[in-house]
Every structure is written in C-alpha cells, then in structure tokens.
Design a protein around this motif. Structure first.
Motif, short mmCIF file in Angstrom:
data_model
loop_
_atom_site.label_atom_id
_atom_site.label_comp_id
_atom_site.label_asym_id
_atom_site.label_seq_id
_atom_site.Cartn_x
_atom_site.Cartn_y
_atom_site.Cartn_z
N GLN A 63 0.83 -1.20 0.00
CA GLN A 63 0.00 0.00 0.00
C GLN A 63 0.87 1.24 0.00
O GLN A 63 1.96 1.26 0.56
CB GLN A 63 -0.90 0.04 1.25
N GLY A 65 -0.16 4.92 1.33
CA GLY A 65 -1.31 5.50 2.03
C GLY A 65 -2.35 4.43 2.27
O GLY A 65 -2.06 3.37 2.84
N THR A 66 -3.56 4.68 1.81
CA THR A 66 -4.65 3.70 1.95
C THR A 66 -4.91 2.93 0.66
O THR A 66 -5.83 2.11 0.61
CB THR A 66 -5.95 4.41 2.38
N ASP A 67 -4.10 3.16 -0.37
CA ASP A 67 -4.33 2.56 -1.68
C ASP A 67 -3.44 1.34 -1.92
O ASP A 67 -2.24 1.38 -1.63
CB ASP A 67 -4.07 3.58 -2.80
N ASP A 68 -4.02 0.28 -2.46
CA ASP A 68 -3.24 -0.87 -2.88
C ASP A 68 -2.44 -0.51 -4.13
O ASP A 68 -2.93 0.21 -5.02
CB ASP A 68 -4.16 -2.05 -3.20
N THR A 284 -0.37 4.05 15.85
CA THR A 284 0.33 4.95 14.94
C THR A 284 1.82 4.86 15.21
O THR A 284 2.24 4.77 16.38
CB THR A 284 -0.17 6.40 15.09
N GLU A 310 -0.45 4.33 10.13
CA GLU A 310 -1.54 4.14 11.07
C GLU A 310 -2.31 2.87 10.71
O GLU A 310 -2.42 2.50 9.53
CB GLU A 310 -2.48 5.34 11.04
N ARG A 311 -2.86 2.21 11.76
CA ARG A 311 -3.58 0.96 11.53
C ARG A 311 -4.62 0.77 12.62
O ARG A 311 -4.40 1.13 13.78
CB ARG A 311 -2.61 -0.22 11.55
N TYR A 341 -8.32 -0.98 8.77
CA TYR A 341 -7.90 0.29 8.19
C TYR A 341 -6.38 0.38 8.29
O TYR A 341 -5.80 0.08 9.34
CB TYR A 341 -8.53 1.47 8.95
N GLN A 342 -5.74 0.79 7.19
CA GLN A 342 -4.30 1.00 7.18
C GLN A 342 -3.96 2.21 6.30
O GLN A 342 -4.44 2.31 5.17
CB GLN A 342 -3.56 -0.23 6.64
N ASP A 343 -3.17 3.10 6.83
CA ASP A 343 -2.67 4.27 6.10
C ASP A 343 -1.16 4.26 6.29
O ASP A 343 -0.65 4.66 7.34
CB ASP A 343 -3.30 5.55 6.65
N ALA A 350 1.40 -4.45 3.63
CA ALA A 350 0.24 -4.24 4.50
C ALA A 350 0.05 -5.45 5.40
O ALA A 350 0.29 -6.60 5.01
CB ALA A 350 -1.02 -4.02 3.66
#
Length: 363
Positions: A63, A65-68, A284, A310-311, A341-343, A350
C-alpha cells in the motif's frame, strides 16, 4: 515455519481444561484481559506468574497511504533513494510481496510487595519475506522470486506494574482495576542479520537485511501504559493507552519511530472457565530516524522513510482457565486479529492477519 504443533498443543490444553469447570474457586476466565493485552494486572506480595506466548503475523500486498499498489506500479514509479550511486537504478527493482513473522515470548512476574509487580520477558523471532526482482534498470520484465529469512533472539522487556486502585477481591462480581506500567525495551536483538538477495542483474548477493527484517530495534525504549478494566457480573470491559518512545539512536545510526497505541475490549463469561472477547486496537508509528549505511539497495525496505503509518485492528478472543484439580489456575488465551484500516508511509507491505496463543500460571 511450522506452527501446527503449537496449535495442536493449544487445542489439547483447551480440551483438558473443560472437565475442571465443575468446581468454583476464586478464579475466573475473565480475571485477565484478552491475551494480546500486556500489563493488565498485578499480583499480591510473594506471588509469581510464568507465561509463554506464541504469535504469528502475516503481511501481504503493498500500500501507499490507503491505496493498494501492484509490484509493477512500484517498480516503474517509485524512486530509488540510492539512485545515482554505482549500480543503483532510478526506481525500485526488488519488491516484497509477503512477509511472515513468528515470535515465542517467555515471561515471568513477581510481586515483592503489594505496591508493584516486576516483570521481564524474552522473545525468539523468525521472519520470512517473499520478494520479486525485476530485470535490469527499467521495465516490468520479471527476473525471478526469492525468499529471505532470519531468526534469533529479539529484544527483551523489563517493567514494573503499579496498581493505582486496591487489588481486587477475586470473588467479587463487581470490581474496578487501574494499573500503571513503567517498562523498558532492552536492545538484545541483532540489527546486522544478512541473507542472499536476487539482484536486478541476475546475481545473488549476501546483503544486510532491511530494517523490518532485523530482530531488534537496537535502542532503549521507554514503554509506559495505563490500563483500566472492570467487571460487572458476567460482563467485563477495559481500555488501555500505551507508547514506545525511543531514547536515542542505536549503534548503526538510526532509531525506529515512536509508537502510540490505544485499545478497548468487552468480554462475556458464559461459564467460570471460559470467556469470549471482542477488541479494537488503533496504532500509529513514525518513520525511521537516521540510517544504517550498510542497508542499501533498490527496494522499499532500505528506505527509512517508508516505515510507519496508522492501523486499526479488530480482534476476537477466548480465555480458558482450569478451576479445579491439576490444572487449577492454568490459563490459556487465544486471539485472532484482522486490520480494518491502514494508512501506510508506503510503498509498504500491508498487515494481513495475526494470531496469539498464550499460557499463564500464577503461584
């Protein structure tokens, strides 16, 4: 890595606890928090507790950010921090696809007085990473896949747990507990592990593993926590806030980012010998400060900026306790977790899922 024997042993111990549920002593399955929560209880003067925990963590996919992101996207768009140095391409060419970590943690607690309990823990760690190498300095032609692994003793933990409320009456169905933990990470794990790596030029080289594949942080870390938990009949609940604060750099010239965590849980005890729990955990972590000059290459794990994030995880657990006979006081906890949730400061692997199985016994 094989965990089947540990799982079989845990299931056998679970089954053996059931026949001892007929006699009620001052022991309940929900006296302790879910097995993944540390520093949740203290002991009375002279009491000793031993524990053993097994943990498996799996990571898969990348990932930003939050995108694969796919390996092809990473290798064609993400700059190589070491570009311009000899044999270093402009973009990343070695991309991790999955990682597995297993830890066996052995701990001991002792209360010299009612006012505080001392605890110490040691960990043995095994890590494996599956990676994909792309051919040459550009393009998406796959050269091949390889696996790297390391194992050995990790960092140790030392702490004092201080009850801020009177220690509870174990027979009470209504009780409140509040604990302060003052802990330290002791840097006993290696930071110089090496293994063979498939390079974009088709050669195999022995290199120092990336930061996340090392066995320890190399730093003394202050690790405070504050835990509140309560029981109202068959219902239990609790919250905890904790941190891991790095106290300077290690001898390789870097330190992992500070970590802040919060968790909350609720449990239900259908019978004295068993309780079920649901838990949420938020975490975090900062990126790495500094750099190890021996960790270098066209891969994301060699870049200190591509760590942390962050997770939020959701976890389901079960606690068992023997209440009579030879297994009276033996505890077994199991907890299974999954991130929701993961950023991430990516590209970065991930988290996928986690499992913890633990045994505890106090005298």
């Amino acid at each position: 890595m094989k965990s089947s024997n540990l799982l079989v042993g845990a299931l056998a111990l679970t089954a053996s606890l059931v026949p001892f549920a007929a006699h009620a002593h001052s022991i309940n399955a929900d006296d302790h928090a879910p097995i993944g929560v540390m520093g949740d209880h203290a002991h009375k003067k002279g009491e000793i507790m031993l524990s053993a925990r097994y943990m498996h963590m799996g990571m898969a996919g990348n990932q930003i950010g939050t995108d694969d992101v796919t390996p092809e996207t990473i290798t064609t768009t993400v700059p190589n921090r070491f570009a311009g140095m000899p044999m270093q391409p402009p973009t990343l060419r070695v991309v991790p696809e999955a990682m597995r970590a297993e830890m066996v943690m052995i701990g001991a607690m002792y209360a010299p007085v009612d006012a505080f309990t001392l605890a110490i823990g040691a960990t043995y760690v095994t890590k494996e990473t599956d990676a994909l190498t792309f051919q040459g300095g550009m393009g998406t032609a796959e050269l091949g896949r390889f696996q790297s692994s390391v194992e050995g003793f990790g960092d140790m933990k030392a702490m004092a747990i201080i009850p801020l409320l009177p220690l509870p009456d174990k027979t009470a169905d209504r009780r409140d507990e509040l604990y302060l933990k003052a802990g330290f990470n002791v840097p006993t794990g290696s930071r110089t592990k090496t293994d063979e790596v498939l390079t974009p030029m088709g050669t195999t080289m022995t290199m120092r593993m990336a930061y996340g594949m090392q066995l320890g942080t190399g730093t003394w870390d202050f690790e405070p926590a504050l835990t509140y938990k309560a029981r109202r009949g068959k219902i239990g609940y609790g919250v905890q806030g904790s941190a891991s604060l790095k106290l300077g750099d290690n001898t390789q010239g870097y330190s992992f980012g500070d970590i802040y965590e919060s968790t909350a849980w609720v449990s239900y005890r259908p019978a004295q010998w068993v309780s079920l729990s649901a838990r949420a955990k938020a975490r975090t972590m900062g990126s790495i400060d500094g750099m190890d000059p021996a960790i270098m290459g066209p891969t994301q794990g060699a870049n200190p900026d591509l760590y942390g994030g962050e997770r939020v995880d959701l976890l389901a657990g079960v606690n068992f306790v023997g209440t009579h006979g030879a297994l009276a006081g033996h505890r077994l906890g199991i907890e299974l977790g999954k991130p929701v949730y993961q950023d991430l400061n990516g590209p970065q692997l991930a988290s996928d899922w986690s499992l913890m199985i633990g045994w505890q016994k106090a005298w």
